[in-house]
Design a protein around this motif. Sequence first.
Motif, short mmCIF file in Angstrom:
data_model
loop_
_atom_site.label_atom_id
_atom_site.label_comp_id
_atom_site.label_asym_id
_atom_site.label_seq_id
_atom_site.Cartn_x
_atom_site.Cartn_y
_atom_site.Cartn_z
N VAL A 8 0.86 -1.18 0.00
CA VAL A 8 0.00 0.00 0.00
C VAL A 8 0.90 1.24 0.00
N ASP A 9 0.67 2.11 -0.97
CA ASP A 9 1.52 3.30 -1.13
C ASP A 9 1.45 4.19 0.12
N GLY A 10 2.63 4.52 0.65
CA GLY A 10 2.70 5.40 1.82
C GLY A 10 2.91 4.67 3.13
N VAL A 11 2.84 3.34 3.08
CA VAL A 11 2.98 2.54 4.31
C VAL A 11 4.44 2.11 4.50
N THR A 12 4.94 2.26 5.72
CA THR A 12 6.29 1.78 6.03
C THR A 12 6.24 0.85 7.24
N THR A 13 7.22 -0.03 7.31
CA THR A 13 7.26 -0.93 8.46
C THR A 13 8.65 -0.90 9.07
N GLN A 38 -0.32 9.88 6.45
CA GLN A 38 -1.78 10.03 6.56
C GLN A 38 -2.39 10.92 5.47
N THR A 39 -1.51 11.51 4.62
CA THR A 39 -2.10 12.21 3.47
C THR A 39 -2.39 11.20 2.36
N LYS A 40 -1.74 10.05 2.44
CA LYS A 40 -1.98 8.99 1.44
C LYS A 40 -2.96 7.94 1.97
N VAL A 41 -2.70 7.47 3.16
CA VAL A 41 -3.63 6.51 3.79
C VAL A 41 -4.42 7.32 4.81
N LYS A 42 -5.67 7.63 4.46
CA LYS A 42 -6.40 8.63 5.24
C LYS A 42 -7.17 8.01 6.41
N ALA A 43 -6.39 7.49 7.36
CA ALA A 43 -7.00 6.92 8.57
C ALA A 43 -5.98 7.02 9.70
N THR A 44 -6.47 7.18 10.92
CA THR A 44 -5.56 7.20 12.07
C THR A 44 -5.23 5.75 12.45
N PRO A 45 -4.11 5.54 13.13
CA PRO A 45 -3.82 4.18 13.60
C PRO A 45 -4.96 3.61 14.44
N ARG A 46 -5.55 4.45 15.29
CA ARG A 46 -6.66 3.96 16.12
C ARG A 46 -7.83 3.45 15.28
N ALA A 47 -8.12 4.16 14.20
CA ALA A 47 -9.24 3.76 13.34
C ALA A 47 -8.97 2.41 12.67
N ILE A 48 -7.72 2.21 12.25
CA ILE A 48 -7.37 0.92 11.63
C ILE A 48 -7.41 -0.20 12.67
N MET A 49 -6.91 0.10 13.86
CA MET A 49 -6.96 -0.91 14.93
C MET A 49 -8.39 -1.33 15.22
N LYS A 50 -9.28 -0.34 15.23
CA LYS A 50 -10.70 -0.60 15.51
C LYS A 50 -11.30 -1.44 14.39
N LEU A 110 -4.97 -6.38 7.33
CA LEU A 110 -4.32 -5.10 7.51
C LEU A 110 -4.12 -4.41 6.16
N GLN A 111 -3.69 -5.20 5.18
CA GLN A 111 -3.52 -4.65 3.83
C GLN A 111 -4.85 -4.11 3.30
N GLU A 112 -5.92 -4.87 3.50
CA GLU A 112 -7.26 -4.47 3.06
C GLU A 112 -7.67 -3.13 3.66
N GLU A 113 -7.52 -3.03 4.98
CA GLU A 113 -7.96 -1.81 5.67
C GLU A 113 -7.12 -0.60 5.25
N LEU A 114 -5.81 -0.82 5.10
CA LEU A 114 -4.94 0.28 4.68
C LEU A 114 -5.26 0.71 3.25
N ALA A 115 -5.49 -0.28 2.39
CA ALA A 115 -5.81 0.02 0.98
C ALA A 115 -7.14 0.77 0.88
N LYS A 116 -8.09 0.37 1.71
CA LYS A 116 -9.40 1.01 1.71
C LYS A 116 -9.26 2.49 2.10
N ALA A 117 -8.42 2.74 3.13
CA ALA A 117 -8.22 4.13 3.58
C ALA A 117 -7.42 4.92 2.54
N ALA A 118 -6.61 4.22 1.76
CA ALA A 118 -5.80 4.90 0.73
C ALA A 118 -6.66 5.29 -0.47
N ALA A 119 -7.78 4.58 -0.66
CA ALA A 119 -8.63 4.80 -1.83
C ALA A 119 -9.66 5.90 -1.59
N VAL A 120 -9.76 6.40 -0.36
CA VAL A 120 -10.79 7.40 -0.04
C VAL A 120 -10.50 8.72 -0.75
#
Length: 405
Positions: free
Chosen positions: A321-326, A346-358, A395-405
Amino acid sequence: MKRRDLIKYLSVAPIAGAAVGTGMPFVAEAAAPAKAKRDVIKELGLRTFINAAGTYTTMTASLMHEEVVDTINESAKHFVMINDVQDKVGEKIAAICHAESAMVTAGCWSALVLGTAGVLTRMDRKKVALLPDVSSFDKNEVIVQKSHNVGYVHALTNTGIKPVVVETAEELERAIGPKTAMMYFLNAVAPEGKIQHQEFVAIAKKHNIPTLIDIAADIPPVENLWKYTDMGFDLTCISGGKAIRGPQSAGLLIGKKDLIAAARLSAPPSGGNIGRGMKVNKEEILGMYVALDKYVNQDHEKEQREWDAQVATITNAVKKVDGVTTAVTVPPIANHTPKITVSWDQTKVKATPRAIMKALQDGNPSIETMGGRDGIDITVFMLKPGEEKIVAKRLQEELAKAAAV
Ligand SMILES: *Cc1c(COP(=O)(O)O)cnc(C)c1O
């Protein structure tokens, strides 16, 4: 057995006592459909989840291996004397841990309480009955380094002792006096303290003061099971239900024979003491022994390779997912196993860590992770084999979903 097979079986079965003598029960039992197992977790609507967080008490920490569960189930069918169980298991655990003696406690916290109690009372039953009122004791103080004086010290003050806080070796030498009962060391914060293990033990030995070290979550590495006893600590306290994967309500107190014997006076089955509520029954004591035995004999390098492979599966997936680092780190002391920190722009993946955790918690299957401030922390050592694929995908799904917003 299917009905047709049963009939066939009965027609060829020798007409012998057991089956024929009781006649119907045999047939009824064999023909009855297997009773559906009660699933109480489902019945009560409890949420189960994939544990990508680690050994947290609030998440019930770890899962026992099958051998441990079998030991619990088998031993539950018999009466034995609890002191005999502690004696025998204590001998085995002591041998594994290079110690004179050992006992199974109700977790590391209980080991801290009972170990301190043993130091205070020795074999004096009048003193055992007095705890936590140690006002009449000659020795009722425990020395603690300033950076070690955190919440776990409450386990010690449960016995009635007063902590005496010191910072440097000079302060420690000055603080030692006729009231000093023990010196306490919290291994997890060792690097933050001014006095390291060897010097701490050397000063204690010089003044003939017993030492107790808390290494609750500091296995692995496996060598830590004996390292601190070898170093000269008189008592070592360890959690049974963290990486060793014993029963979650079990722990280990290992060390000097006289001190363990004294600690047992404050523990069940004795009553009229501070530890009577810290009960561990045969199932947990034997389960703890089997878990420890399995742990020391397992292939630790292979386990490390499995963790690394799980880490790679997760990091490779989310990095797509573009913008994600590990970043992968291994905490130096407690929970010394690989931890992945996943963070993102978060300008690319538009979600907070808390939102993804939830979103991971609310998904199916539910997944628990840690962190939440700057990213998500994933620890792999409590994942069952294969679960890393689910964590990676979700995790990839949720990050990709937030990146597509
Ligand atoms: C977990 C922990 C404890 C408590 O251990 P239990 O086995 O849960 O009783 C005590 N000390 C430290 C440093 C710990 O991490």
